[in-house]
Design an enzyme around this catalytic site. Structure first.
Site, PDB file in Angstrom:
ATOM      1  CG  ASN A  44      -1.902   1.097   1.263  1.00 28.49           C
ATOM      2  OD1 ASN A  44      -1.538   2.262   1.182  1.00 28.49           O
ATOM      3  ND2 ASN A  44      -3.173   0.751   1.398  1.00 28.49           N
ATOM      4  CG  HIS A  55      -5.911  -0.158  -1.846  1.00 28.87           C
ATOM      5  ND1 HIS A  55      -7.077  -0.632  -1.298  1.00 28.87           N
ATOM      6  CD2 HIS A  55      -5.988   1.199  -1.751  1.00 28.87           C
ATOM      7  CE1 HIS A  55      -7.827   0.366  -0.900  1.00 28.87           C
ATOM      8  NE2 HIS A  55      -7.187   1.496  -1.172  1.00 28.87           N
ATOM      9  CD  GLU A  57      -4.988  -6.068  -1.628  1.00 29.21           C
ATOM     10  OE1 GLU A  57      -5.576  -6.642  -0.695  1.00 29.21           O
ATOM     11  OE2 GLU A  57      -4.788  -4.835  -1.637  1.00 29.21           O
ATOM     12  CB  SER A  80      -9.589  -9.354   4.383  1.00 31.01           C
ATOM     13  OG  SER A  80     -10.653  -9.778   3.579  1.00 31.01           O
ATOM     14  CB  CYS A  82     -10.861  -2.806  -0.011  1.00 29.32           C
ATOM     15  SG  CYS A  82     -10.064  -2.305  -1.553  1.00 29.32           S
ATOM     16  CB  CYS A  85      -8.115  -5.090  -3.767  1.00 26.07           C
ATOM     17  SG  CYS A  85      -7.107  -3.587  -3.565  1.00 26.07           S
ATOM     18  CG  ASP A 145      -5.986   2.227   3.487  1.00 22.28           C
ATOM     19  OD1 ASP A 145      -5.407   2.725   2.494  1.00 22.28           O
ATOM     20  OD2 ASP A 145      -6.156   1.006   3.626  1.00 22.28           O
TER      21      ASP A 145
END
Length: 151
Positions: A44, A55, A57, A80, A82, A85, A145
């Site tokens: 991130n 982010h 990912e 985990s 969002c 993503c 975030d």
């Protein structure tokens, strides 16, 4: 269930998260892999780059460059994912996601599973502890975030 490759690649995602934390950003790291081959790694960088969609990912996917297919890949993420993503995971057809932890943020595991993605939750103690520390030390940045706006 995690195998040795999963543990190794998830550890790299955690190391990316830790680097982001040390840089003053949100501690979320990610790895894209094809089997046991690391394709890319990212973290991130919303704070570091002033980019609202950077982010972990997304950073790993951007660093992977163009891929003809993601059909045999796994995305590892320390937290985990969002909805943004998760949507990208579906869009690219990534069939498997290994999540370091979902205690501090319950992302979109059900959504991913409903679209046929294999989701593995590792409950990694290092990922959990790092995110707990971040949320405690920087609650305003965490809320930014995850798009929680305090009035």
């Amino acid at each position: 269930m995690l195998n040795e490759t999963d543990r190794r690649l998830l550890r790299i995602a955690y190391e990316e998260a830790l680097s982001g934390f040390k840089e003053g950003g949100c501690p979320i790291g990610s790895v894209l892999a094809h089997g046991n081959h690391l394709v890319s790694r990212g973290r991130n960088q919303r704070v570091q780059k002033g980019d609202p969609i950077a982010h972990g990912e997304m950073d790993a996917l951007r660093k992977a460059g163009r891929q003809k297919t993601y059909r045999h890949m796994t995305l590892y993420t320390s937290l985990s994912p969002c909805m943004m993503c998760s949507g990208t995971i579906i869009q690219f057809g990534i069939p498997r996601v290994v999540i370091g932890e979902n205690k501090n943020f319950g992302g979109n595991e059900s959504f991913l599973r409903s679209k046929g993605v294999e989701v593995v939750i590792a409950d990694d103690p290092d990922c959990i502890a790092l995110m707990e520390r971040f949320i405690f030390e920087k609650p305003a940045l965490w809320n930014e975030d995850i798009a929680v706006h305090e009035e």
